[in-house]
Scaffold this active site. Sequence first.
Site, PDB file in Angstrom:
ATOM      1  N   TYR A  59      21.739  17.435  47.357  1.00 40.36           N
ATOM      2  CA  TYR A  59      20.395  17.807  47.834  1.00 40.36           C
ATOM      3  C   TYR A  59      19.865  16.746  48.796  1.00 40.36           C
ATOM      4  O   TYR A  59      19.423  17.050  49.911  1.00 40.36           O
ATOM      5  CB  TYR A  59      19.418  17.981  46.655  1.00 40.36           C
ATOM      6  CG  TYR A  59      17.983  17.974  47.122  1.00 40.36           C
ATOM      7  CD1 TYR A  59      17.462  19.067  47.810  1.00 40.36           C
ATOM      8  CD2 TYR A  59      17.160  16.855  46.940  1.00 40.36           C
ATOM      9  CE1 TYR A  59      16.161  19.049  48.297  1.00 40.36           C
ATOM     10  CE2 TYR A  59      15.861  16.831  47.420  1.00 40.36           C
ATOM     11  CZ  TYR A  59      15.365  17.931  48.093  1.00 40.36           C
ATOM     12  OH  TYR A  59      14.081  17.909  48.589  1.00 40.36           O
ATOM     13  N   LYS A  86      18.919  16.657  53.179  1.00 42.74           N
ATOM     14  CA  LYS A  86      17.714  16.205  53.904  1.00 42.74           C
ATOM     15  C   LYS A  86      18.095  15.225  55.003  1.00 42.74           C
ATOM     16  O   LYS A  86      17.585  15.302  56.129  1.00 42.74           O
ATOM     17  CB  LYS A  86      16.707  15.571  52.930  1.00 42.74           C
ATOM     18  CG  LYS A  86      16.090  16.559  51.957  1.00 42.74           C
ATOM     19  CD  LYS A  86      15.300  17.639  52.674  1.00 42.74           C
ATOM     20  CE  LYS A  86      14.869  18.759  51.771  1.00 42.74           C
ATOM     21  NZ  LYS A  86      14.301  19.911  52.474  1.00 42.74           N
ATOM     22  N   SER A 145      12.281  14.109  52.732  1.00 40.23           N
ATOM     23  CA  SER A 145      11.973  13.568  51.404  1.00 40.23           C
ATOM     24  C   SER A 145      12.220  12.068  51.359  1.00 40.23           C
ATOM     25  O   SER A 145      13.135  11.554  52.028  1.00 40.23           O
ATOM     26  CB  SER A 145      12.880  14.264  50.385  1.00 40.23           C
ATOM     27  OG  SER A 145      12.846  13.611  49.148  1.00 40.23           O
TER      28      SER A 145
HETATM   29  P1  NAD Z   1       9.762  25.424  46.233  1.00 39.56           P
HETATM   30  O1  NAD Z   1      11.091  25.767  45.673  1.00 39.56           O
HETATM   31  O2  NAD Z   1       8.564  25.644  45.396  1.00 39.56           O
HETATM   32  O3  NAD Z   1       9.543  26.196  47.614  1.00 39.56           O
HETATM   33  C1  NAD Z   1      10.615  26.553  48.458  1.00 39.56           C
HETATM   34  C2  NAD Z   1      10.434  28.027  48.792  1.00 39.56           C
HETATM   35  O4  NAD Z   1      11.481  28.408  49.680  1.00 39.56           O
HETATM   36  C3  NAD Z   1      10.541  28.929  47.568  1.00 39.56           C
HETATM   37  O5  NAD Z   1       9.453  29.832  47.580  1.00 39.56           O
HETATM   38  C4  NAD Z   1      11.871  29.674  47.753  1.00 39.56           C
HETATM   39  O6  NAD Z   1      11.814  30.970  47.228  1.00 39.56           O
HETATM   40  C5  NAD Z   1      12.000  29.656  49.264  1.00 39.56           C
HETATM   41  N1  NAD Z   1      13.379  29.707  49.765  1.00 39.56           N
HETATM   42  C6  NAD Z   1      14.417  28.916  49.462  1.00 39.56           C
HETATM   43  N2  NAD Z   1      15.501  29.278  50.168  1.00 39.56           N
HETATM   44  C7  NAD Z   1      15.118  30.328  50.935  1.00 39.56           C
HETATM   45  C8  NAD Z   1      15.785  31.135  51.899  1.00 39.56           C
HETATM   46  N3  NAD Z   1      17.064  30.956  52.216  1.00 39.56           N
HETATM   47  N4  NAD Z   1      15.089  32.128  52.502  1.00 39.56           N
HETATM   48  C9  NAD Z   1      13.779  32.324  52.214  1.00 39.56           C
HETATM   49  N5  NAD Z   1      13.087  31.594  51.318  1.00 39.56           N
HETATM   50  C10 NAD Z   1      13.766  30.603  50.697  1.00 39.56           C
HETATM   51  O7  NAD Z   1       9.843  23.903  46.728  1.00 39.56           O
HETATM   52  P2  NAD Z   1       8.686  22.930  47.202  1.00 39.56           P
HETATM   53  O8  NAD Z   1       8.489  21.911  46.149  1.00 39.56           O
HETATM   54  O9  NAD Z   1       7.542  23.702  47.711  1.00 39.56           O
HETATM   55  O10 NAD Z   1       9.452  22.211  48.398  1.00 39.56           O
HETATM   56  C11 NAD Z   1       9.309  22.642  49.736  1.00 39.56           C
HETATM   57  C12 NAD Z   1      10.184  21.781  50.616  1.00 39.56           C
HETATM   58  O11 NAD Z   1       9.823  20.421  50.459  1.00 39.56           O
HETATM   59  C13 NAD Z   1      11.678  21.848  50.302  1.00 39.56           C
HETATM   60  O12 NAD Z   1      12.383  21.781  51.516  1.00 39.56           O
HETATM   61  C14 NAD Z   1      11.913  20.628  49.465  1.00 39.56           C
HETATM   62  O13 NAD Z   1      13.241  20.184  49.571  1.00 39.56           O
HETATM   63  C15 NAD Z   1      10.962  19.648  50.118  1.00 39.56           C
HETATM   64  N6  NAD Z   1      10.534  18.541  49.238  1.00 39.56           N
HETATM   65  C16 NAD Z   1      10.009  18.830  48.016  1.00 39.56           C
HETATM   66  C17 NAD Z   1       9.619  17.789  47.182  1.00 39.56           C
HETATM   67  C18 NAD Z   1       9.079  18.064  45.793  1.00 39.56           C
HETATM   68  O14 NAD Z   1       9.149  17.156  44.961  1.00 39.56           O
HETATM   69  N7  NAD Z   1       8.567  19.241  45.499  1.00 39.56           N
HETATM   70  C19 NAD Z   1       9.741  16.452  47.620  1.00 39.56           C
HETATM   71  C20 NAD Z   1      10.262  16.217  48.892  1.00 39.56           C
HETATM   72  C21 NAD Z   1      10.660  17.273  49.698  1.00 39.56           C
HETATM   73  C1  WQD Z   2       9.338  10.763  38.399  1.00 36.99           C
HETATM   74  C2  WQD Z   2       9.440   9.645  37.368  1.00 36.99           C
HETATM   75  C3  WQD Z   2      11.454   9.679  36.065  1.00 36.99           C
HETATM   76  C4  WQD Z   2      10.614  13.366  33.926  1.00 36.99           C
HETATM   77  C5  WQD Z   2      12.454  13.927  42.438  1.00 36.99           C
HETATM   78  C6  WQD Z   2      13.633  14.155  43.343  1.00 36.99           C
HETATM   79  C7  WQD Z   2      13.314  13.703  44.742  1.00 36.99           C
HETATM   80  C8  WQD Z   2      12.030  14.342  45.250  1.00 36.99           C
HETATM   81  C9  WQD Z   2      10.913  14.223  44.270  1.00 36.99           C
HETATM   82  C10 WQD Z   2      12.543  16.303  46.561  1.00 36.99           C
HETATM   83  C11 WQD Z   2      10.836   9.043  37.306  1.00 36.99           C
HETATM   84  C12 WQD Z   2      10.243   9.891  35.194  1.00 36.99           C
HETATM   85  C13 WQD Z   2      10.520  12.282  34.777  1.00 36.99           C
HETATM   86  C14 WQD Z   2      10.552  13.153  32.526  1.00 36.99           C
HETATM   87  C15 WQD Z   2      10.285  10.801  32.914  1.00 36.99           C
HETATM   88  N1  WQD Z   2      12.185  15.756  45.476  1.00 36.99           N
HETATM   89  N2  WQD Z   2      10.360  11.027  34.274  1.00 36.99           N
HETATM   90  N3  WQD Z   2      10.395  11.869  32.091  1.00 36.99           N
HETATM   91  O1  WQD Z   2      12.891  11.497  40.316  1.00 36.99           O
HETATM   92  O2  WQD Z   2      10.997  10.541  41.713  1.00 36.99           O
HETATM   93  O3  WQD Z   2      12.126  12.564  42.456  1.00 36.99           O
HETATM   94  O4  WQD Z   2      11.357  14.662  42.979  1.00 36.99           O
HETATM   95  O5  WQD Z   2      12.883  15.817  47.584  1.00 36.99           O
HETATM   96  O6  WQD Z   2      14.402  14.037  45.546  1.00 36.99           O
HETATM   97  O7  WQD Z   2      14.742  13.424  42.837  1.00 36.99           O
HETATM   98  O8  WQD Z   2      10.631  12.674  40.463  1.00 36.99           O
HETATM   99  O9  WQD Z   2       9.181  13.799  38.856  1.00 36.99           O
HETATM  100  O10 WQD Z   2      11.683  13.780  38.442  1.00 36.99           O
HETATM  101  O11 WQD Z   2      10.398  11.679  38.187  1.00 36.99           O
HETATM  102  O12 WQD Z   2      10.148   9.664  32.480  1.00 36.99           O
HETATM  103  O13 WQD Z   2      10.670  14.078  31.726  1.00 36.99           O
HETATM  104  O14 WQD Z   2       9.189  10.192  36.079  1.00 36.99           O
HETATM  105  O15 WQD Z   2      12.389   8.843  35.433  1.00 36.99           O
HETATM  106  O16 WQD Z   2      10.668   7.682  37.089  1.00 36.99           O
HETATM  107  P1  WQD Z   2      11.729  11.720  41.181  1.00 36.99           P
HETATM  108  P2  WQD Z   2      10.474  13.087  38.945  1.00 36.99           P
END
Ligand code: NAD
Ligand code: WQD
Length: 348
Positions: free
Chosen positions: A156, A160, A131
């Site tokens: 969290y 990562k 991330s």
């Molecule tokens: P999500 O929660 O929708 O998907 C994760 C899936 O993993 C879920 O279906 C959950 O049920 C499953 N899971 C969690 N722990 C488990 C376990 N121990 N065994 C089996 N299944 C398990 O999340 P996402 O948004 O699809 O994110 C996927 C990956 O990408 C994660 O590692 C997250 O940290 C990373 N990521 C997400 C974002 C984002 O903003 N969505 C940004 C950067 C990184």
């Molecule tokens: C985006 C922008 C808020 C909600 C998060 C995790 C990060 C990564 C991605 C996994 C920001 C603004 C939001 C609202 C708002 N995930 N906002 N009103 O904070 O960039 O990142 O998701 O790895 O680790 O922290 O994403 O979608 O929460 O926010 O104004 O109700 O929207 O302040 O500027 P963020 P976000």
Amino acid sequence: MISTGNSPKILVTGGAGFIGSHTVVSLVEAGFEPVIVDDFSNSERSALDGIRAILGRNVAFYQADCNDAAAMESIFQKEQLSGVIHFAAYKAVGESTREPLKYYRNNLDSLLLLLELMPKYSVPNLVFSSSCTVYGQPEQLPVTEETPRLPAQSPYGNTKAICEDIIRDAVHAQTPLKAIALRYFNPVGAHPSAEIGELPLGVPANLVPFITQTAAGIRSSLTVYGDDYNTPDGTCIRDYIHVMDLAEAHVQALRKLSENTAESLYDVINIGTGRGETVLNIIKTFEQVTGVKLNYSIGPRRPGDVEQVYADVTKANTELEWTASRSLAESLEDAWRWQQKLSVEAKS
Ligand code: NAD
Ligand code: WQD
């Protein structure tokens, strides 16, 4: 109907989740055969129905906890895997501060188990979900992969950074392992069919699902967290990437890993659009593409928010031969189509 043939099998942990489900679709379209493992801790079985509706067939699925060594080993025994994409993790930043051990346990142990099983069953290739959170508030923008990681703002985020280091160390110790950690920026949108999308539990913390739920009348109004930042309109800047573009980046990462003849390899690659957008511009674009007026107001800054972060995607362009092709308007249109489908289903 897309056929299976002798396609390389890829274990997709967390494949019922937001990014995982879209990647499963892209994998099949690219000629891979996904094998999903998910425990539905943050997703629903309906994601599998959505995948089936898009592909016209089922995809192999195991309901299991990725930390269950016996269950995972039996999957490795049964399936002749050629790679793993490890999505499964807990991802709620706020919850990770309240329950850090839950996050360290799930996110670290699941990776460690995979790193033990992969060499044992001669599975060489790993794509890991990292991330942009590892960059914190970078001093220079856009961020390249050489931009130093900063101390994590949350447990969290720390998982990562630690997972990246674990993979790097395993590779350096000459484990027969080739791995790419993809550092995602802000994934948004949904499959254009609206068969799969994001399913936030409870009140969404992320901007786009909050916007779509507000537009659908599920939330009464959206708060913009601060308009006194040092940005053109005072609101924070992020790099919002369509989840299908992100899904395709995983396919390219797997292709590059399988083409590479090295025994061991570790790389880190940013996955974003390279464009930074303010919160107010997201709201304006959403209103333009959907014709729905959003009820929003400016509130105080959200603690822990970085002011601005967006990706330098040169490495993804050159090394993965991948570039994000979908526009912000398309991302928001697809997110809205998905929300409308959820709202119709909730009423019926
Ligand atoms: P999500 O929660 O929708 O998907 C994760 C899936 O993993 C879920 O279906 C959950 O049920 C499953 N899971 C969690 N722990 C488990 C376990 N121990 N065994 C089996 N299944 C398990 O999340 P996402 O948004 O699809 O994110 C996927 C990956 O990408 C994660 O590692 C997250 O940290 C990373 N990521 C997400 C974002 C984002 O903003 N969505 C940004 C950067 C990184
Ligand atoms: C985006 C922008 C808020 C909600 C998060 C995790 C990060 C990564 C991605 C996994 C920001 C603004 C939001 C609202 C708002 N995930 N906002 N009103 O904070 O960039 O990142 O998701 O790895 O680790 O922290 O994403 O979608 O929460 O926010 O104004 O109700 O929207 O302040 O500027 P963020 P976000």
